[in-house]
Each structure stands twice: as structure tokens, then as C-alpha cells.
Motif scaffolding. Structure first.
Motif, PDB file in Angstrom:
ATOM      1  N   SER A  16       8.175  -0.282 -16.862  1.00  0.00           N
ATOM      2  CA  SER A  16       7.918   0.577 -17.846  1.00  0.00           C
ATOM      3  C   SER A  16       6.842   1.291 -17.945  1.00  0.00           C
ATOM      4  N   VAL A  17       7.098   2.598 -17.961  1.00  0.00           N
ATOM      5  CA  VAL A  17       5.777   3.756 -18.171  1.00  0.00           C
ATOM      6  C   VAL A  17       6.131   4.631 -19.417  1.00  0.00           C
ATOM      7  N   ARG A  18       4.806   4.890 -19.916  1.00  0.00           N
ATOM      8  CA  ARG A  18       4.993   5.943 -20.939  1.00  0.00           C
ATOM      9  C   ARG A  18       4.537   7.431 -20.571  1.00  0.00           C
ATOM     10  N   LEU A  19       5.286   8.544 -20.620  1.00  0.00           N
ATOM     11  CA  LEU A  19       5.307   9.785 -20.048  1.00  0.00           C
ATOM     12  C   LEU A  19       4.735  10.543 -21.723  1.00  0.00           C
ATOM     13  N   ASP A  20       3.606  11.232 -21.374  1.00  0.00           N
ATOM     14  CA  ASP A  20       3.217  12.113 -22.527  1.00  0.00           C
ATOM     15  C   ASP A  20       4.064  13.238 -22.646  1.00  0.00           C
ATOM     16  N   LYS A  21       4.239  13.793 -24.069  1.00  0.00           N
ATOM     17  CA  LYS A  21       4.916  15.354 -23.925  1.00  0.00           C
ATOM     18  C   LYS A  21       4.065  16.265 -23.189  1.00  0.00           C
ATOM     19  N   GLY A  22       4.439  16.953 -22.201  1.00  0.00           N
ATOM     20  CA  GLY A  22       3.690  17.878 -21.421  1.00  0.00           C
ATOM     21  C   GLY A  22       3.671  17.346 -20.313  1.00  0.00           C
ATOM     22  N   TRP A  23       2.660  17.722 -19.413  1.00  0.00           N
ATOM     23  CA  TRP A  23       2.055  17.590 -17.903  1.00  0.00           C
ATOM     24  C   TRP A  23       1.903  16.032 -17.749  1.00  0.00           C
ATOM     25  N   ASN A  24       2.202  15.188 -16.984  1.00  0.00           N
ATOM     26  CA  ASN A  24       1.922  14.082 -16.543  1.00  0.00           C
ATOM     27  C   ASN A  24       1.356  13.971 -15.129  1.00  0.00           C
ATOM     28  N   LYS A  25       0.164  13.484 -14.974  1.00  0.00           N
ATOM     29  CA  LYS A  25      -0.178  13.488 -13.501  1.00  0.00           C
ATOM     30  C   LYS A  25       0.176  12.130 -12.758  1.00  0.00           C
ATOM     31  N   VAL A  26       0.700  12.115 -11.368  1.00  0.00           N
ATOM     32  CA  VAL A  26       1.201  11.197 -10.718  1.00  0.00           C
ATOM     33  C   VAL A  26       0.337  11.114  -9.620  1.00  0.00           C
ATOM     34  N   LEU A  27      -0.401  10.018  -9.089  1.00  0.00           N
ATOM     35  CA  LEU A  27      -0.925  10.075  -7.544  1.00  0.00           C
ATOM     36  C   LEU A  27      -0.790   8.761  -7.067  1.00  0.00           C
ATOM     37  N   LEU A  28      -0.582   8.944  -5.899  1.00  0.00           N
ATOM     38  CA  LEU A  28      -0.412   7.569  -4.806  1.00  0.00           C
ATOM     39  C   LEU A  28      -1.298   7.796  -3.795  1.00  0.00           C
ATOM     40  N   LYS A  29      -1.885   6.502  -3.427  1.00  0.00           N
ATOM     41  CA  LYS A  29      -2.861   6.346  -2.354  1.00  0.00           C
ATOM     42  C   LYS A  29      -2.146   5.491  -1.310  1.00  0.00           C
ATOM     43  N   LEU A  30      -1.989   6.081   0.007  1.00  0.00           N
ATOM     44  CA  LEU A  30      -1.164   5.441   0.797  1.00  0.00           C
ATOM     45  C   LEU A  30      -1.817   5.287   2.180  1.00  0.00           C
ATOM     46  N   PRO A  31      -2.755   4.214   2.469  1.00  0.00           N
ATOM     47  CA  PRO A  31      -3.636   3.957   3.497  1.00  0.00           C
ATOM     48  C   PRO A  31      -2.557   3.106   4.544  1.00  0.00           C
ATOM     49  N   VAL A  32      -2.923   3.316   5.982  1.00  0.00           N
ATOM     50  CA  VAL A  32      -2.273   2.531   6.810  1.00  0.00           C
ATOM     51  C   VAL A  32      -3.465   2.111   7.792  1.00  0.00           C
ATOM     52  N   GLY A  33      -3.167   0.765   8.287  1.00  0.00           N
ATOM     53  CA  GLY A  33      -3.949   0.290   9.366  1.00  0.00           C
ATOM     54  C   GLY A  33      -3.048   0.268  10.682  1.00  0.00           C
ATOM     55  N   LYS A  34      -2.674  -0.822  11.184  1.00  0.00           N
ATOM     56  CA  LYS A  34      -1.823  -0.677  12.333  1.00  0.00           C
ATOM     57  C   LYS A  34      -0.379  -0.455  12.065  1.00  0.00           C
ATOM     58  N   PHE A  35       0.340   0.025  12.876  1.00  0.00           N
ATOM     59  CA  PHE A  35       1.829   0.010  12.576  1.00  0.00           C
ATOM     60  C   PHE A  35       2.887  -1.002  12.576  1.00  0.00           C
ATOM     61  N   SER A  36       1.976  -2.118  13.181  1.00  0.00           N
ATOM     62  CA  SER A  36       2.600  -3.457  13.204  1.00  0.00           C
ATOM     63  C   SER A  36       1.682  -4.224  12.878  1.00  0.00           C
ATOM     64  N   SER A  37       1.949  -5.493  12.052  1.00  0.00           N
ATOM     65  CA  SER A  37       0.922  -6.318  11.222  1.00  0.00           C
ATOM     66  C   SER A  37       1.562  -7.722  11.528  1.00  0.00           C
ATOM     67  N   PRO A  38       0.571  -8.776  11.457  1.00  0.00           N
ATOM     68  CA  PRO A  38       1.134 -10.197  11.194  1.00  0.00           C
ATOM     69  C   PRO A  38       2.108 -10.381  10.071  1.00  0.00           C
ATOM     70  N   ASP A  39       2.115  -9.715   8.696  1.00  0.00           N
ATOM     71  CA  ASP A  39       3.068 -10.026   7.730  1.00  0.00           C
ATOM     72  C   ASP A  39       4.196  -8.903   7.857  1.00  0.00           C
ATOM     73  N   VAL A  40       4.212  -7.781   8.407  1.00  0.00           N
ATOM     74  CA  VAL A  40       5.214  -6.897   8.266  1.00  0.00           C
ATOM     75  C   VAL A  40       5.365  -6.324   9.931  1.00  0.00           C
ATOM     76  N   ARG A  41       6.288  -6.682  10.590  1.00  0.00           N
ATOM     77  CA  ARG A  41       6.562  -6.150  11.954  1.00  0.00           C
ATOM     78  C   ARG A  41       6.696  -4.910  12.147  1.00  0.00           C
ATOM     79  N   LEU A  42       7.495  -4.081  11.356  1.00  0.00           N
ATOM     80  CA  LEU A  42       7.507  -2.750  11.413  1.00  0.00           C
ATOM     81  C   LEU A  42       7.254  -2.030  10.099  1.00  0.00           C
ATOM     82  N   VAL A  43       5.847  -1.618  10.227  1.00  0.00           N
ATOM     83  CA  VAL A  43       5.455  -0.882   8.837  1.00  0.00           C
ATOM     84  C   VAL A  43       6.134   0.358   8.611  1.00  0.00           C
TER      85      VAL A  43
END
Length: 671
Positions: A615-642
């Protein structure tokens, strides 16, 4: 290709382009090869029926829609079987011609199969106006580009009820899907009843869903059900690999002399049960220790009057030694003189909800425009390596119906703009022909989601209006928590440590920065590198202040991996973060808390479509959306295929639709 065929295909392309808007308005899916709108509609009422085939089906078609049968009526439906249809360059046995005018509907076809497909098109031409059922006036000449257009369910690993299989077969046949591939045996279980070896179905020999298998009567019933829906059932009994259930039961490897004797008796039982033309024998992912095994099994199946299909890679055949190969993985390769089914990049268990469907829809079948003697068609596959709780989630998390509709259209229409090797999963420009084609398909698919698939697990929402700017990736040196300039200010270009970092546009609710299969399938970054951090941002205009739902994820969990859920309070194991209007959006409480990998611990709420939207509240008008997306190795002990990716789209609180009236614009432009 002959000059004659080239002319017909060119003519069909010209006509279909001319009529695309009108065909799209009619929500036809798959879109016909040649569609010409007419000015007058056929109004359902009293009518006479003349048909040499499918008499009961046509009568039900009329009566269920409120029409009545009257041999003296002026309005009529007339069905004709002809030796051949003009302007149809291939697959005449499934082709049809449909004419809808003010007083008459005419169907012409070479076989009953073509008549059945014409009926499905006619059903999609139906609309209700002024209290009356009408069929849009048009002329259609239509044929499939490929003769095999199918889907596979891996019930060997996870049992799927007969009722659910029927539900899938019935509704997809309305979109001209004509093959159901039933993968019945696996290491976990032998899912078909055996009267001669009942211990094969004993719970002690089944490691997942013990006691769940199909009786021989249910198998025969499903064959008949498929036939009634113009679908060919292909049963698969994998040999000699994927056969641990067989070995647990008999204490013999399939390739041993004793194992071969038992297997031949089972093949006898299978062939007697299934009144179908093909039997799939697998032969994938196994070390061959007996060079006579596969040739003997092929010969034994053929002795029952059936043709044989085998995976490629698998046993190596020469033309004449096998009837059809089924291509899997990037290594699968068709051979001249042996018909092939393409499933190389069609494993839905690895797909996300929004990115992979773009590549699937835009890509050709085995990189050819249409089928031939050597290229039979395609099958999309649902492999259930990882346990998923409930049939609803099996379908939902694999995005099954949207992907099945994408392949239904591509395999019927033919064509495409690439073979998972150009733009892949990315829509880069609204002006590109592939964007326009996908957006048109999306609109028709979403109409059917609302009108045809109501009550079905169907998560997809509109994404062709969702626009992002994504930065060049900043090197993080392995520190996934490291911050970079986009966290302070959104700009088109950034200067960092003496180097310029630009932003580039992308369109869609799900964006792969690097695909699960690496650079085999193109994603946003041409040459993605480990230990980097990307940022994606947009502005969302809302016409009013409102509470909405948010689907968001930074790792879509494949249904074929034993990957671990993130730690509490984390979106993934890579330190990804999400903000809306500078307020950080925290992840839900993960339901899977185990820390030892296992395919037998079911997925929980890791995938965003498997949980209620945040559940997210959007204001009337413009709303800013930002995602930070780091990556380390493309395969990890927890996730084989990142999967270096993200999903983000605002939906209604129940997750049924995209929120109406929103404008996604990284540069705050209202259009």
C-alpha cells in the motif's frame, strides 16, 4: 520459398497491415493473416445451419449465445469442406476462410480442424449492442505459420489435477493452441498408473506429492478432451535419465537388460492407453551406458504404430532414426530431415512477469518466419523443479496465460523481429516497430484478461506506458551499500570520480539489467559487469491523491531454483532499495525463513505477484520513484542465477489492474 508462396505471404502482410487497427479493435488473438472489415454486422437470431462437421458444436455455439435454429430462416451459417483454399501457402489442414455479412456467415476449410479454428475466430468477433448479439462483418483468410503451437506441464515433478489441465487446455484452444505436452515421469514420481507394475505408483517410491498420479482412465479421458478441443496430446516418459522413481521401484537402471525388459512392458501399456500419434521419450541430461538402448526403445514405440519425439540435446540421431526432435537450452539444434520443435528460450519457470514476455513475443520461432518440413513449431514449458504451493500459484508466478497468448499469436502469425538476440527483453523506443506491435498485442491481451480470463490466475497489467531513466552503472568495488550521486539528485548525466555517467530510457514494468541467462538474452546493459550499482528513476503523475498498490521486486525467483529468500528487512541479498517521494519502501515480511537450500521447501511470497501489493500513497501531481540496484557476483550462495533486474508498477489495491490515469515520465512531461 517458392515465388508463389512469397507472393501470398507478401500479399497477406499488406492486407493485414491495412486492417490492423480494425482487427485490433475486435480484440482478435491471434490476429488473422488476412482480415478485411465489412460494413454490416450479422445479428444473431433465428437462423438455419448447414454443416458437414461439428454439428453439435455449431448448434451449441448458436443456442448458448441466444440464437435459435429454424430451417426456414433467412439468416444462415453455412460450413463447407473444400479440397483446398486459395491464398493459403501452408498448413492447409488448419486453414479456414470466414465471411460474415448481414444475413450469412460462411466458413470454408479443408478439414474439421480448420472449421474449429474458424469457430474460435467467430466467437471473438462477437459483441453485444442494443441488447442483441452481433458478429462483426468481415472477410478472413487465415492459416497457422507453424503446425505445432503448444504448452507443456511438468507433472512428473509436481502433480496438477485433471480439472486444472482441462481448464488450461480448453481456454487456450480458444486461441488456437493445438498441442498439450504432458511430462509424466521424473526423478520424483512416475505419475501414470500402471496396472502391471502397481508398485511404481506406491507412495514409498514417490518423493514429492506421494499418492498423486493419473489413472489410465483419466489419461484416456484427457486424450478425448484434447481431441474435442482440437488439441493433440503428447505424453512424455523420460528415459533413460530423470528416472530415479523407476530405479527406486525396480532396483534396476533403465539401460540395464532387466530395466529394458520392464520399460518395454510399460511402453506397451502406455501405447495401449494413449490414442495419440506421438510418444516423447526424453533422452536428455543423462550418461548413455548402453548404445542399443535408445534405438531399441524407438523401434519398440514405432512397433505400436506411433511416432517418436526426443529432446535435443539428447541422443544423437540421423534422419529416419527419430520422427521429431524437441530443442531445449541454447545448445539445441535442428537437423535437416528431422522436424524440430523449438523450446530453447521458452522455459517459463525462469521468466519474470514483465520483461521476458517482450522477448518471447518479438522473437521468431527458431529464427524463421514460418514453419517448414524441418521446423514444426514451438512449445512453452512449465518445469516445476522448485515446489510451488497450489495450482493457482504455479500458473500465476510463471505468468503462464500471458506467455501462452504471446506464443499463440507468434506461432500462428509467424514473423517476429529477432531471435532473443537484439533488444531481447527491452522496449527502448515508442517509435520502434517492435514496440508498436507489442503494445497492440498487449491491448488485445488485456481485453481478454478482463473478458475471457476473468477468474483465472493472470497477473499481467499494462506496462507499455511505464517509462524509466536508468543510469550507467557505477563501480561499487564489491561494497553493495556504497552510495552514488543519484541518491542526492535526479539528473540526466552525472560526474563521478572524473567520469561521466549518462542515463538512458527504457519502457516497461519489469526491466532486466542483466538477464538470468546472462548475455545469451540481451537486457538493458550490453556488457553488464559484476560489482556495479545502477539506479532507475521516473516521475509518476497522479490526477488525485490516492492510496494505490505497488508491485515491486528486485529479484524474481525462478521456479526451478532452490534459492533462499532475502533476510528480514531486505529486498534481496544485494542491498537494493526503493523510495517513493523520498520515503523508503520497505519489503514485506518474507514467509520463507529457512536457510538451507531445498527444492522441496516451497516458494513463499518472494515474487511480487504472489503477495498482496504494498500500500502506497500517491500525492496529486508528480511523485518521485527511485530504485537503487546494486549487484555483486552474478551467482551467490543464496541465489544461483542472480537476476539483476527490477519490477515496479502501481496497481489497484487488489492487484487486478494498473492504476488508471497515471503518467510515467522521467522528465515530467504530460502527454
Amino acid at each position: 520459398m517458392s515465388v508463389k508462396n512469397f507472393f501470398f505471404i507478401g500479399f497477406a502482410l499488406y492486407i493485414s497491415l491495412f486492417a490492423t487497427v480494425r482487427a485490433g479493435e475486435r480484440h482478435l488473438l491471434p490476429e488473422p493473416q488476412i482480415f478485411t472489415p465489412l460494413g454490416t454486422d450479422f445479428v444473431l437470431g433465428k437462423m438455419k445451419l448447414s454443416t458437414p462437421v461439428l454439428q453439435q458444436e455449431w448448434e451449441a455455439f448458436i443456442l448458448e449465445r441466444g440464437g435459435t435454429l429454424d430451417n426456414k430462416a433467412h439468416a444462415s451459417i453455412e460450413v463447407k469442406l473444400l479440397p483446398a483454399l486459395d491464398k493459403v501457402p501452408l498448413n492447409q489442414e488448419e486453414a479456414y476462410r470466414l465471411s460474415v455479412s448481414g444475413k450469412k456467415i460462411t466458413v470454408e476449410a479443408v478439414t474439421q480442424r480448420g472449421v474449429y479454428w474458424a469457430m474460435q475466430t467467430l466467437a471473438q468477433l462477437q459483441e453485444k449492442r442494443g441488447g442483441k448479439v452481433r458478429f462483426a462483418g468481415c472477410e478472413v483468410t487465415d492459416w497457422p505459420a507453424f503446425r505445432i503451437r503448444g504448452f507443456m506441464q511438468d507433472v512428473g515433478r509436481s502433480y496438477v489435477s485433471v480439472d486444472e489441465l482441462k481448464r488450461e487446455i480448453a481456454i487456450l484452444s480458444r486461441f488456437k493452441i493445438n498441442v498439450f505436452h504432458w511430462h509424466l515421469t521424473e526423478n520424483q514420481s512416475w505419475r501414470l498408473e500402471s496396472k502391471i507394475f502397481p508398485m511404481l505408483n506406491d507412495s514409498v517410491n514417490t518423493t514429492r506429492m506421494p499418492g498423486k498420479y493419473y489413472t489410465l482412465e483419466e489419461a484416456r479421458e484427457l486424450v478425448d478432451f484434447c481431441k474435442a478441443h482440437n488439441v493433440m496430446l503428447i505424453p512424455e516418459f523420460d528415459m533413460p535419465g530423470h528416472s530415479a522413481a523407476f530405479v527406486r521401484t525396480f532396483r534396476h537402471d533403465m539401460q540395464s537388460p532387466e530395466g529394458m525388459k520392464i520399460l518395454k512392458l510399460l511402453i506397451d501399456e502406455v501405447c495401449e492407453t494413449f490414442d495419440v500419434p506421438y510418444l516423447h521419450i526424453g533422452t536428455d541430461e543423462v550418461k548413455f551406458t548402453n548404445p542399443s538402448f535408445v534405438p531399441e526403445m524407438v523401434a519398440h514405440v514405432r512397433s505400436h504404430g506411433k511416432k517418436v519425439i526426443s529432446w535435443n540435446p539428447g541422443w544423437h540421431y540421423q534422419p529416419g532414426e527419430i520422427d521429431m526432435t524437441h530443442l531445449w537450452s541454447y545448445r539445441g539444434k535442428a537437423q535437416k530431415g528431422i522436424p524440430a520443435i523449438d523450446s530453447k528460450f521458452h522455459y517459463l519457470n525462469h521468466f519474470d512477469t514483465f520483461g521476458d514476455i517482450i522477448a518471447l513475443y518479438n522473437s521468431r520461432i527458431y529464427n524463421v518466419e514460418q514453419g517448414s518440413d524441418d521446423i514444426a513449431g514451438t512449445i512453452v514449458a512449465l518445469w516445476h523443479d522448485r515446489l510451488v504451493s497450489g495450482e493457482w500459484n504455479m500458473v500465476l508466478e510463471n505468468n503462464f496465460y500471458p506467455n501462452a497468448l504471446a506464443i499463440a499469436e507468434r506461432s500462428w502469425r509467424g514473423g517476429g523481429t529477432e531471435y532473443f538476440d537484439n533488444n531481447g527483453t527491452i522496449l527502448r523506443s515508442e517509435q520502434a516497430p517492435e514496440f508498436e506491435a507489442f503494445a497492440d498485442f498487449e491491448a488485445r491481451m488485456l481485453w481478454h484478461k478482463e473478458h475471457t480470463f476473468k477468474g483465472y490466475p493472470f497477473a499481467y497489467v499494462k506496462q507499455t506506458n511505464v517509462k524509466w531513466n536508468i543510469t550507467d552503472a557505477f563501480p561499487n568495488g564489491g561494497d553493495l551499500t556504497k552510495t552514488f550521486p543519484p541518491e542526492q539528485e535526479l539528473k540526466n548525466t552525472y560526474s563521478y570520480e572524473g567520469k561521466e555517467y549518462k542515463t538512458s530510457p527504457a519502457i516497461g514494468a519489469g526491466i532486466y539489467l542483466r538477464h538470468v541467462w546472462g548475455t545469451l538474452v540481451p537486457a538493458f546493459y550490453k556488457e553488464p559487469q559484476e560489482n556495479h550499482t545502477a539506479y532507475a528513476y521516473t516521475w509518476v503523475y497522479s490526477p488525485k491523491a490516492q492510496e494505490v498498490g505497488l508491485w515491486v521486486e528486485t529479484q524474481n525467483y525462478s521456479r526451478s531454483e532452490m534459492d533462499l529468500a532475502p533476510m528480514p528487512g531486505k529486498w534481496d541479498n544485494r542491498e537494493s532499495r526503493v523510495w517513493v517521494n523520498d520515503k523508503e519502501i520497505l519489503p514485506p515480511v518474507w514467509t520463507a525463513t529457512h536457510r538451507v537450500k531445498s527444492n522441496e521447501v516451497p516458494l513463499g511470497n518472494e515474487n511480487c505477484v504472489a503477495r498482496p501489493p504494498l500500500s502506497v500513497r500517491l500525492d496529486k501531481g508528480w511523485n518521485k520513484v527511485l530504485l537503487k540496484l546494486p549487484v555483486g557476483k552474478f551467482s551467490s550462495p543464496d541465489v544461483r542465477l542472480v537476476k539483476w533486474m527490477f519490477t515496479a508498477v502501481f496497481v489497484t489495491p487488489d492487484g487486478e489492474k494498473a492504476v488508471d490515469g497515471l503518467v510515467y515520465s522521467p522528465d515530467k512531461t504530460l502527454k
